[in-house]
Design an enzyme around this catalytic site. Structure first.
Site, short mmCIF file in Angstrom:
data_model
loop_
_atom_site.label_atom_id
_atom_site.label_comp_id
_atom_site.label_asym_id
_atom_site.label_seq_id
_atom_site.Cartn_x
_atom_site.Cartn_y
_atom_site.Cartn_z
N GLY A 110 1.18 -1.25 -0.04
CA GLY A 110 0.20 -0.09 0.12
C GLY A 110 0.81 1.10 -0.27
N CYS A 111 0.38 2.04 0.55
CA CYS A 111 1.11 3.92 0.53
C CYS A 111 2.77 3.18 1.21
CB CYS A 111 0.05 4.68 1.38
SG CYS A 111 1.37 6.20 1.33
N PHE A 112 3.38 3.67 0.35
CA PHE A 112 4.88 3.40 0.94
C PHE A 112 5.21 4.22 1.92
CE2 PHE A 112 6.21 5.70 -3.69
CZ PHE A 112 6.00 6.91 -2.90
#
Length: 212
Positions: free
Chosen positions: A51-53
């Site tokens: 997902g969002c890094f």
């Protein structure tokens, strides 16, 4: 502009062309002070998409034995993409964390455990409220050994989910690593620079059974 289906990875023929020049990043890790690109002798490399890094990178840099981390893009087609381009769904890339680690301190198997237990690997092209192909779950492998361990760990985690009453099928992709492109510098170690910034990372309460 062509409408893009954010539930399917775009093919190479329709991906953005990108550019020849790489995105500049700081030479040193903002937390560890180590090189962002160099891999010292005896260290290994791994790539994970959760997902969002922003949150995923912090999770890995906090682990003992991790030498450095970097946020970036991989798994797609567009060379040297920008964050805006990746978010458009027209590059094919996922948001990925590059992890340089000391296998004498933390094993690849332990990194896999961190991966599985700290996000939801059965959401397809999303992670929580973050929707789009760039938020898909993935393990990009570099060696046959990594590939074997990744597949076996996925099987064990699927069994653990079923035992816990979660009948969903894991959607995490496990493929050979394609080129990794560094994200812009303001995304590197983002939650160190912005301690109260957004982090959508969260597991499903299932533990990865040991490899026996």
């Amino acid at each position: 502009m062509q409408n893009v289906d954010n539930t399917a990875v775009i093919d190479a023929a329709n991906a953005l062309p990108g550019r020849l020049t790489s995105i500049p990043v700081s030479p040193l890790h903002a937390v560890h002070g180590h090189s962002m690109t160099y891999i010292p002798e005896g260290m290994d490399l791994a790539f994970f998409a959760m997902g969002c890094f922003w949150g995923a990178e912090r999770l890995f840099w906090q682990q003992p034995g991790v030498y450095s981390t970097a946020a970036g893009y991989s798994g797609g087609h567009t060379p040297n993409p920008t964050y805006h381009e990746v978010c458009s769904g027209r590059t094919g890339h996922a948001e990925v964390v590059r992890v340089v680690f000391d296998p004498a301190v933390i094993s690849y198997q332990q990194l896999l455990q961190i991966f599985w237990e700290n996000h939801d690997p059965a959401q397809g092209m999303r992670q929580g409220g973050d929707v789009g192909t760039q938020y898909r779950s993935a393990i990009y492998v570099l060696t046959p050994e990594q590939e074997e361990q990744a597949h076996k760990s996925r099987e064990r985690f699927q069994q653990a989910m079923e035992k816990a009453g979660d009948q969903r099928v894991i959607t995490s992709e496990i493929t050979v690593a394609l080129p990794f492109y560094y994200a812009e510098d303001d995304h590197q170690q983002y939650l160190h620079k912005n301690p109260h910034g957004y982090c959508g990372l969260g597991g499903i309460g299932v533990c990865l059974p040991p490899n026996v």
